[in-house]
Design an enzyme around this catalytic site. Structure first.
Site, PDB file in Angstrom:
ATOM      1  N   GLU A   1      -8.732   7.971  -3.521  1.00  0.00           N
ATOM      2  CA  GLU A   1      -8.283   6.819  -4.313  1.00  0.00           C
ATOM      3  C   GLU A   1      -9.422   6.271  -5.181  1.00  0.00           C
ATOM      4  O   GLU A   1      -9.215   5.929  -6.338  1.00  0.00           O
ATOM      5  CB  GLU A   1      -7.706   5.730  -3.377  1.00  0.00           C
ATOM      6  CG  GLU A   1      -7.168   4.526  -4.119  1.00  0.00           C
ATOM      7  CD  GLU A   1      -5.727   4.137  -3.796  1.00  0.00           C
ATOM      8  OE1 GLU A   1      -5.054   4.848  -3.032  1.00  0.00           O
ATOM      9  OE2 GLU A   1      -5.283   3.115  -4.338  1.00  0.00           O
TER      10      GLU A   1
ATOM     11  N   SER B   1       0.609   3.398  -2.231  1.00  0.00           N
ATOM     12  CA  SER B   1      -0.267   4.482  -2.708  1.00  0.00           C
ATOM     13  C   SER B   1      -0.964   5.142  -1.522  1.00  0.00           C
ATOM     14  O   SER B   1      -1.075   6.368  -1.461  1.00  0.00           O
ATOM     15  CB  SER B   1      -1.286   3.956  -3.721  1.00  0.00           C
ATOM     16  OG  SER B   1      -2.132   2.980  -3.158  1.00  0.00           O
TER      17      SER B   1
ATOM     18  N   ASP C   1      -6.813   0.021   4.141  1.00  0.00           N
ATOM     19  CA  ASP C   1      -5.435   0.479   3.976  1.00  0.00           C
ATOM     20  C   ASP C   1      -5.208   1.867   4.563  1.00  0.00           C
ATOM     21  O   ASP C   1      -4.220   2.117   5.251  1.00  0.00           O
ATOM     22  CB  ASP C   1      -5.055   0.476   2.487  1.00  0.00           C
ATOM     23  CG  ASP C   1      -5.260  -0.880   1.859  1.00  0.00           C
ATOM     24  OD1 ASP C   1      -5.353  -1.875   2.612  1.00  0.00           O
ATOM     25  OD2 ASP C   1      -5.328  -0.958   0.620  1.00  0.00           O
TER      26      ASP C   1
ATOM     27  N   SER D   1       0.797  -1.227   0.000  1.00  0.00           N
ATOM     28  CA  SER D   1       0.000   0.000   0.000  1.00  0.00           C
ATOM     29  C   SER D   1       0.829   1.277   0.000  1.00  0.00           C
ATOM     30  O   SER D   1       0.579   2.214   0.760  1.00  0.00           O
ATOM     31  CB  SER D   1      -0.982  -0.012   1.174  1.00  0.00           C
ATOM     32  OG  SER D   1      -2.248   0.348   0.705  1.00  0.00           O
TER      33      SER D   1
HETATM   34  P1  ADP Z   1       0.661  -0.399  -3.826  1.00  0.00           P
HETATM   35  O1  ADP Z   1      -0.221   0.632  -3.223  1.00  0.00           O
HETATM   36  O2  ADP Z   1       0.274  -1.789  -3.473  1.00  0.00           O
HETATM   37  O3  ADP Z   1       2.116  -0.180  -3.550  1.00  0.00           O
HETATM   38  P2  ADP Z   1      -0.410   0.746  -6.218  1.00  0.00           P
HETATM   39  O4  ADP Z   1      -0.339   0.331  -7.644  1.00  0.00           O
HETATM   40  O5  ADP Z   1      -1.731   0.924  -5.599  1.00  0.00           O
HETATM   41  O6  ADP Z   1       0.484  -0.294  -5.399  1.00  0.00           O
HETATM   42  O7  ADP Z   1       0.338   2.115  -6.021  1.00  0.00           O
HETATM   43  C1  ADP Z   1       1.630   2.307  -6.584  1.00  0.00           C
HETATM   44  C2  ADP Z   1       1.649   3.677  -7.247  1.00  0.00           C
HETATM   45  O8  ADP Z   1       1.568   4.705  -6.248  1.00  0.00           O
HETATM   46  C3  ADP Z   1       2.935   3.950  -7.969  1.00  0.00           C
HETATM   47  O9  ADP Z   1       2.899   3.470  -9.282  1.00  0.00           O
HETATM   48  C4  ADP Z   1       2.998   5.472  -7.934  1.00  0.00           C
HETATM   49  O10 ADP Z   1       2.179   6.031  -8.942  1.00  0.00           O
HETATM   50  C5  ADP Z   1       2.368   5.806  -6.608  1.00  0.00           C
HETATM   51  N1  ADP Z   1       3.349   5.987  -5.530  1.00  0.00           N
HETATM   52  C6  ADP Z   1       3.382   5.343  -4.340  1.00  0.00           C
HETATM   53  N2  ADP Z   1       4.397   5.780  -3.572  1.00  0.00           N
HETATM   54  C7  ADP Z   1       5.041   6.728  -4.277  1.00  0.00           C
HETATM   55  C8  ADP Z   1       6.172   7.567  -4.046  1.00  0.00           C
HETATM   56  N3  ADP Z   1       6.868   7.486  -2.899  1.00  0.00           N
HETATM   57  N4  ADP Z   1       6.541   8.432  -5.014  1.00  0.00           N
HETATM   58  C9  ADP Z   1       5.847   8.509  -6.158  1.00  0.00           C
HETATM   59  N5  ADP Z   1       4.779   7.746  -6.448  1.00  0.00           N
HETATM   60  C10 ADP Z   1       4.374   6.871  -5.544  1.00  0.00           C
HETATM   61 MG    MG Z   2      -2.306   0.803  -3.597  1.00  0.00          MG
END
Ligand code: ADP
Ligand code: MG
Length: 382
Positions: free
Chosen positions: A160, A128, A172, A126
């Site tokens: 989201e 995101s 989350d 998570s």
């Molecule tokens: P999860 O939440 O399981 O890690 P997601 O696909 O929901 O996977 O979210 C990942 C996306 O969130 C990345 O592709 C990016 O767009 C964004 N993201 C998350 N953390 C960062 C960060 N530290 N810097 C930039 N973008 C981020």
């Molecule tokens: Mg996510």
């Protein structure tokens, strides 16, 4: 350099001044309670030590953000923050939070933000939500916005769901915002009531090993939809608002009223999983952490055999962890890949990791990635 140092340095480099403050929000993992959320049941996540830091200061025309993990900085004004989807890519998670706050009637101050994080992206931990929760916490403080803690997860969920367009539930954001160190967060997905459950792994010499199966990406949207439909259909046949209303001791009677064997398996998973969450909570409340192991492993078997959402990589990781002495292990997350959590003695972490590596090598799987974790703090100003 810590992640907080990285965020402050990124801020100075991008904007040529000092940030007003640093705000942190963690990734999360669900200890137990899978596919129970949309059945209005129970989940038990905890916050990870990995977190996302927002270094921020008020100022500028609209909002600007840069991230050490993204190529391009983003900036947007009121117009883009007013139109869901107008900012896409990673900036959408920042714009979505601004949108959700403004849409709820808050006056959001223009701000400059720099992000750094050690939450692995796209691994199901998570990242995101860690990003959104760090931004929300920063903007709320910068703007002096008084937003009750119960309201914050709902704002991030709207960001989201509506702005970014990802159909996630409430777990989350609740975990990232509301968890406390050395506790798991018992969340009732019907009432949104939460309770902090003692989960002091370090004091017991224990660790949760998180093993990313690195299984090839599986397009599981259809599978998720099918599971959800089956559960909702079953609730309708059984005449209850949601499967949460089928008590564990009423399971056999409920199953006898369902003709479809697949639907019966789905119902059995959800009803027994809710009970396993409740049983886990009771054990943790009486300090019997090791004894939750069999519940974790039973949860995995239920996801594998009844809900049918595991893949070989996660089944193999669970078995390899158990073979190396884990007290219990299960897949966590929506399924079809993703991560496994294993409850282990801290001093066995390398043996368990080696056991997983060997089992993967034997089968020719892409190697797994593992992290050790204890229950950590939720979102906070540093
Ligand atoms: P999860 O939440 O399981 O890690 P997601 O696909 O929901 O996977 O979210 C990942 C996306 O969130 C990345 O592709 C990016 O767009 C964004 N993201 C998350 N953390 C960062 C960060 N530290 N810097 C930039 N973008 C981020
Ligand atoms: Mg996510």
């Amino acid at each position: 350099m810590t992640v907080a140092d990285d965020a402050a340095a990124a801020f100075r480099k991008e904007y040529g001044s000092e940030p007003t403050g640093l705000w942190a929000a963690p990734g999360r993992v669900n200890l137990i309670g899978e596919h129970t959320d949309y059945n209005e049941g129970f989940v038990l996540p905890f916050a990870l030590p990995m977190r996302t830091i927002a270094a921020a200061a008020p100022g500028g025309e609209g909002w600007s953000a840069c991230s050490s993990l993204a190529q391009d900085p983003v900036s947007f004004g009121v117009a883009e923050a007013g139109a869901p989807g107008a900012v896409d890519g990673w900036g959408g998670y920042v714009a979505g939070v601004v949108w959700a706050l403004r849409d709820a009637g808050y006056t959001v101050p223009p701000a400059r933000i720099a992000i750094a994080s050690d939450v692995p992206l796209g691994s199901g931990l998570s990242s995101s939500h860690a990003l959104e929760c760090a931004v929300l916490t920063a903007l709320a403080d910068l703007g002096g916005l008084e937003i009750a803690i119960e309201e914050r997860p709902k704002l991030v969920q709207r960001s989201e769901n509506v702005y970014v367009g990802a159909p996630t539930g409430i777990m989350d954001q609740s975990a990232s915002l509301r968890c406390t160190a050395d506790h798991a967060l018992f969340l009732d997905c019907r009432t949104y009531a939460v309770e902090q459950i003692p989960f002091d792994l370090s004091a017991a010499g224990l660790t949760i090993l998180i093993i990313n199966s690195n299984a090839p990406h599986h397009h599981s949207d259809g599978e998720y939809g099918a599971r959800r439909k089956s559960c909702e259909e079953a609730a309708r046949i059984l005449g209850v608002p949601a499967l949460r209303d089928v008590p564990a001791d009423g399971l056999d009677a409920a199953l006898a009223r369902l003709d479809d064997p697949v639907m019966r398996r789905r119902v059995r998973h959800v009803v027994t999983e809710d009970q396993r969450v409740l049983d886990t909570v009771e054990l943790l409340k009486s300090g019997r952490i090791r004894e939750i192991g069999p519940l974790l492993t039973a949860s995995h078997a239920s996801m594998r055999d009844d809900f049918e959402i595991t893949v070989d990589q996660v089944d193999v990781a669970v078995q390899a962890a158990l073979d190396a002495g884990a007290y219990g292990a299960r897949m966590t997350g929506g399924g079809f890949g993703g991560c496994v959590v294993a409850l282990i003695d801290t001093d066995r972490a390398s043996e368990v990791t080696k056991s997983v590596d060997a089992a993967y090598a034997e089968r020719g799987f892409t190697p797994a990635t593992a992290w050790v974790a204890v229950a950590s703090a939720g979102a906070t100003k540093l």
